[in-house]
Design a protein around this motif. Structure first.
Motif, mmCIF file in Angstrom:
data_model
loop_
_atom_site.group_PDB
_atom_site.id
_atom_site.type_symbol
_atom_site.label_atom_id
_atom_site.label_comp_id
_atom_site.label_asym_id
_atom_site.label_seq_id
_atom_site.Cartn_x
_atom_site.Cartn_y
_atom_site.Cartn_z
ATOM 1 N N LYS A 157 5.264 3.101 18.778
ATOM 2 C CA LYS A 157 4.010 3.804 19.063
ATOM 3 C C LYS A 157 3.956 5.228 18.481
ATOM 4 C CE LYS A 157 2.434 0.921 22.805
ATOM 5 N NZ LYS A 157 2.191 -0.169 21.844
ATOM 6 N N GLN A 158 4.688 5.415 17.397
ATOM 7 C CA GLN A 158 4.614 6.710 16.707
ATOM 8 C C GLN A 158 3.540 6.662 15.623
ATOM 9 O OE1 GLN A 158 8.801 6.419 15.633
ATOM 10 N NE2 GLN A 158 9.114 8.442 16.558
ATOM 11 N N SER A 159 3.287 5.434 15.128
ATOM 12 C CA SER A 159 2.228 5.244 14.136
ATOM 13 C C SER A 159 1.312 4.139 14.623
ATOM 14 C CB SER A 159 2.820 4.889 12.776
ATOM 15 O OG SER A 159 3.405 6.033 12.189
ATOM 16 N N PHE A 160 0.195 3.945 13.914
ATOM 17 C CA PHE A 160 -0.841 3.047 14.421
ATOM 18 C C PHE A 160 -0.994 1.777 13.594
ATOM 19 C CE2 PHE A 160 -1.538 7.357 15.689
ATOM 20 C CZ PHE A 160 -1.759 7.222 17.040
ATOM 21 N N GLY A 161 -0.831 1.895 12.279
ATOM 22 C CA GLY A 161 -0.986 0.748 11.395
ATOM 23 C C GLY A 161 -2.378 0.698 10.796
ATOM 24 N N HIS A 162 -2.458 0.551 9.475
ATOM 25 C CA HIS A 162 -3.748 0.449 8.801
ATOM 26 C C HIS A 162 -3.563 -0.350 7.510
ATOM 27 C CE1 HIS A 162 -7.582 1.415 6.994
ATOM 28 N NE2 HIS A 162 -7.963 1.914 8.157
ATOM 29 N N PRO A 163 -4.490 -1.317 7.242
ATOM 30 C CA PRO A 163 -4.325 -2.134 6.040
ATOM 31 C C PRO A 163 -4.295 -1.326 4.739
ATOM 32 C CG PRO A 163 -6.448 -2.590 7.129
ATOM 33 C CD PRO A 163 -5.632 -1.761 8.061
ATOM 34 N N ALA A 164 -5.060 -0.221 4.664
ATOM 35 C CA ALA A 164 -5.075 0.580 3.430
ATOM 36 C C ALA A 164 -3.668 1.123 3.132
ATOM 37 C CB ALA A 164 -6.073 1.729 3.558
ATOM 38 N N ILE A 165 -2.948 1.461 4.192
ATOM 39 C CA ILE A 165 -1.609 2.031 3.994
ATOM 40 C C ILE A 165 -0.612 0.940 3.616
ATOM 41 C CG2 ILE A 165 0.279 3.266 5.149
ATOM 42 C CD1 ILE A 165 -1.830 4.907 6.601
ATOM 43 N N VAL A 166 -0.676 -0.212 4.298
ATOM 44 C CA VAL A 166 0.225 -1.319 3.962
ATOM 45 C C VAL A 166 -0.016 -1.748 2.511
ATOM 46 C CG1 VAL A 166 0.897 -3.684 4.525
ATOM 47 C CG2 VAL A 166 0.240 -2.107 6.363
ATOM 48 N N PHE A 167 -1.293 -1.903 2.153
ATOM 49 C CA PHE A 167 -1.670 -2.331 0.809
ATOM 50 C C PHE A 167 -1.108 -1.371 -0.236
ATOM 51 C CE2 PHE A 167 -4.383 -2.921 -2.860
ATOM 52 C CZ PHE A 167 -4.740 -4.267 -2.843
ATOM 53 N N THR A 168 -1.269 -0.072 0.016
ATOM 54 C CA THR A 168 -0.795 0.932 -0.940
ATOM 55 C C THR A 168 0.725 0.928 -1.051
ATOM 56 O OG1 THR A 168 -2.742 2.255 -0.392
ATOM 57 C CG2 THR A 168 -0.965 3.383 -1.552
ATOM 58 N N MET A 169 1.387 0.679 0.064
ATOM 59 C CA MET A 169 2.854 0.618 0.013
ATOM 60 C C MET A 169 3.316 -0.526 -0.888
ATOM 61 S SD MET A 169 3.864 1.341 3.984
ATOM 62 C CE MET A 169 4.006 3.038 4.607
ATOM 63 N N VAL A 170 2.638 -1.670 -0.786
ATOM 64 C CA VAL A 170 2.995 -2.811 -1.625
ATOM 65 C C VAL A 170 2.678 -2.506 -3.093
ATOM 66 C CG1 VAL A 170 2.596 -5.265 -2.086
ATOM 67 C CG2 VAL A 170 2.596 -4.434 0.274
ATOM 68 N N ALA A 171 1.469 -1.979 -3.340
ATOM 69 C CA ALA A 171 1.060 -1.665 -4.713
ATOM 70 C C ALA A 171 2.035 -0.672 -5.360
ATOM 71 C CB ALA A 171 -0.355 -1.092 -4.721
ATOM 72 N N HIS A 172 2.424 0.321 -4.582
ATOM 73 C CA HIS A 172 3.356 1.319 -5.101
ATOM 74 C C HIS A 172 4.712 0.687 -5.400
ATOM 75 C CE1 HIS A 172 6.302 4.678 -4.717
ATOM 76 N NE2 HIS A 172 5.420 5.248 -5.535
ATOM 77 N N HIS A 173 5.152 -0.191 -4.503
ATOM 78 C CA HIS A 173 6.423 -0.898 -4.702
ATOM 79 C C HIS A 173 6.374 -1.757 -5.964
ATOM 80 C CE1 HIS A 173 9.959 -3.348 -3.735
ATOM 81 N NE2 HIS A 173 9.200 -4.410 -3.984
ATOM 82 N N LEU A 174 5.216 -2.395 -6.194
ATOM 83 C CA LEU A 174 5.079 -3.266 -7.365
ATOM 84 C C LEU A 174 4.941 -2.458 -8.657
ATOM 85 C CD1 LEU A 174 2.522 -5.852 -5.902
ATOM 86 C CD2 LEU A 174 4.907 -6.337 -6.500
ATOM 87 N N GLY A 175 4.647 -1.174 -8.541
ATOM 88 C CA GLY A 175 4.486 -0.341 -9.722
ATOM 89 C C GLY A 175 3.079 -0.406 -10.313
ATOM 90 N N VAL A 176 2.124 -0.852 -9.522
ATOM 91 C CA VAL A 176 0.730 -0.863 -9.979
ATOM 92 C C VAL A 176 0.207 0.573 -9.927
ATOM 93 C CG1 VAL A 176 -1.588 -1.700 -9.399
ATOM 94 C CG2 VAL A 176 0.393 -3.200 -9.110
ATOM 95 N N PRO A 177 -0.530 1.021 -10.947
ATOM 96 C CA PRO A 177 -1.019 2.411 -10.923
ATOM 97 C C PRO A 177 -1.952 2.678 -9.735
ATOM 98 C CG PRO A 177 -1.393 1.403 -13.080
ATOM 99 C CD PRO A 177 -0.893 0.326 -12.188
ATOM 100 N N ASN A 178 -2.020 3.952 -9.353
ATOM 101 C CA ASN A 178 -2.800 4.385 -8.186
ATOM 102 C C ASN A 178 -4.253 3.935 -8.267
ATOM 103 O OD1 ASN A 178 -3.700 5.661 -5.901
ATOM 104 N ND2 ASN A 178 -2.942 7.684 -6.446
ATOM 105 N N SER A 179 -4.917 4.195 -9.399
ATOM 106 C CA SER A 179 -6.350 3.890 -9.475
ATOM 107 C C SER A 179 -6.600 2.377 -9.387
ATOM 108 C CB SER A 179 -6.960 4.466 -10.745
ATOM 109 O OG SER A 179 -6.300 3.939 -11.855
ATOM 110 N N THR A 180 -5.706 1.580 -9.966
ATOM 111 C CA THR A 180 -5.842 0.122 -9.883
ATOM 112 C C THR A 180 -5.676 -0.329 -8.436
ATOM 113 O OG1 THR A 180 -4.752 0.054 -12.025
ATOM 114 C CG2 THR A 180 -5.030 -2.051 -10.896
#
Lengths: 274, 228
Positions: free
Chosen positions: B127-150
């Motif tokens: 219960k220190q964080s709340f969870g949000h799909p935009a953040i999960v999605f960005t974490m995956v995209a960043h891990h995959l090496g997809v550029p920020n704007s994409t």
């Protein structure tokens, strides 16, 4: 940044049941009158004055309010906040509020009237203990122009941040830019002209209380439209659209009365000044 | 690059079960009072939703989270998670985002091993964080090496395509009309990404008052097909 146009610092404490100012400091175009005690609850009521009559190009106002343990205060203004045209630099007001354990603050400023080509930015930051109570409201009118045209101001931006025991719990951000947005239209004001917002934070608020409030307000009127919702901490927020300041004030005063009577057995006095 | 994009496609697929199909983000209130009743009124609503709410909340969060991950600044990511949750004043949309974020996180964790996701999940459990799909999605995209704007563009697309499908069911609209709108709105999404790149933290969380009010009013809608 530059100098303040007006400064107000007010520090209040509870002295044997009566709230009194420990320190009051004001300078420039901000001023408070001597407190008024509307009833025998000990709650002090301060009226905020803007002797300049309105905010001008580049004006910057700062307010710091601190309520010590169990202090109770009502803060309001003596009239509408008028922001005149700001050709060079936007007018700005920032308010910092500290509410210590068991303290109670009602902050009900009069409506904001932004004149043609006015750019106004307001930021309220509230730091509160989880045992403190906050009631806050604001009303944004469609402004004023010589031709009577609505929404002729440039920008009105209002940001409210509330922190409880240091953690962000409310972030409320509006930025109205009539030139770029169809303010009267769908998604914005839905055909209404006035926008009211209220935030109440208090540990006694729960879903049942919100239900009672909902049924207290008229849901079938064409005079206003409202939405209310619980915050992530005990408390709720209200948004109201209407075509007049009075309709919004009526909604807010119903909510205020319910809270005052149920929790404090006080019948609130009218704060109207005219 | 193709394989990375393909991997991100999976998260955008409307069959990816995050629960997005049960959220209308206030649209259902407009449908019930008959303000949104056909493709024209719906596309007007959708454009206001994208331009005046989505870009300042989820969209800007995607950008800032990605930048923070680049700088390895996790404290900033957790701060954005809180900001994104607390600016969402209507309870249903706020709690809906938390549920979707958590579901997406669980699913993605069974697909990838990404340390930052485990950290996020642990914080949510505690219960220190709340969870949000935009953040999960960005974490995956960043891990995959997809550029920020994409990454932002794909995220916006996934949100918008599920809203359109919900509108097709809820208004209702024809399937073809829905697909045409998804085609037309692609230009708006490109522009939205451009607009987001010019925003900063001081623009965060600006809401469109009408859409927000309708999200609050949805709590009182008696007969409903959507949870928000």
């Amino acid at each position: 940044m530059g100098e303040w146009t007006g400064v107000l610092h007010l520090n209040a404490e509870n002295r044997q049941g009566k709230t009194v100012a420990k320190n009051v400091y004001f300078q420039g175009a901000f001023k408070v009158m001597r407190p008024i005690y509307h009833d025998n609850s000990g709650r002090a009521c301060y009226y905020l004055l803007n002797p300049g009559g309105g905010y001008l190009d580049g004006d910057r106002y700062q307010m710091k309010i601190c309520l010590e343990e169990n202090a109770q205060l009502t803060l309001t203004t003596q009239g509408a906040t008028k922001v005149y045209k700001t050709p060079k630099q936007y007018a700005y007001q920032e308010t910092e509020i500290h509410l210590q354990a068991g303290s109670y603050l009602e902050y009900f400023p009069d409506p904001l009237i932004a004149y043609q080509n006015a750019h106004y930015k307001q930021k309220n930051v509230i730091q509160m203990d989880r045992s403190a109570t906050l009631l806050y409201s604001d009303i944004i009118t469609p402004g004023w122009s010589p031709e009577g045209e609505r929404f002729s101001y440039k920008t009105v931006q209002v940001l409210n941040e509330i922190y409880m025991d240091g953690e962000l719990v409310v972030y409320d951000h509006l930025k109205l830019k009539p030139a770029n947005q169809n303010l009267a239209g769908l998604g914005f004001m839905e055909g209404f002209t006035h926008l009211g917002s209220m935030i109440v934070v208090d540990k006694k608020i729960n879903n049942a209380f919100l239900d009672e409030l909902y049924y207290l307000l008229d849901q079938n009127t064409f005079d206003y439209r409202f939405g209310l919702s619980l915050l992530s901490v005990p408390g709720f927020t209200v948004r109201v659209f209407s075509n007049s300041t009075q309709d919004i004030e009526k909604v807010f005063s119903q909510i205020h009365s319910k809270i005052s009577q149920e929790w404090y057995q006080i019948k609130p006095n009218s704060l109207r000044k005219y | 690059m193709d394989e990375k994009i393909l991997a991100l496609f999976q998260l955008c697929d409307s069959n990816f079960p995050t629960g997005a199909f049960s959220h209308s983000y206030g649209l259902e209130s407009y449908i019930q009072d008959n303000t949104v009743h056909n493709i024209d009124t719906f596309s007007e609503w959708l454009r206001v939703y994208i331009d005046e709410q989505l870009i300042y909340s989820d969209g800007l969060a995607c950008q800032l989270v990605y930048q923070s991950l680049e700088e390895d600044d996790l404290q900033k990511v957790w701060k954005l998670d809180r900001l994104l949750t607390m600016q969402n004043l209507p309870r249903e949309t706020r709690e809906g985002a938390m549920r979707m974020g958590e579901r997406m996180l669980h699913l993605v964790q069974s697909l990838y091993r990404i340390p930052v996701l485990s950290g996020y999940r642990k914080r949510i459990e505690e219960k220190q964080s709340f969870g949000h799909p935009a953040i999960v999605f960005t974490m995956v995209a960043h891990h995959l090496g997809v550029p920020n704007s994409t990454s932002i563009l794909f995220y916006l697309y996934s949100v918008v395509s599920s809203i359109v499908q919900n509108a097709v069911r809820g208004i209702p609209l024809g399937q073809t009309a829905g697909q045409k709108l998804i085609r037309d709105v692609q230009t708006d999404l490109m522009e939205a990404v451009e607009a987001i790149s010019n925003l900063g933290e001081e623009d965060f969380g600006i809401v469109s008052p009408g859409i927000e009010l309708s999200q609050m009013r949805h709590e009182r809608v008696n007969i409903r097909i959507f949870m928000s």
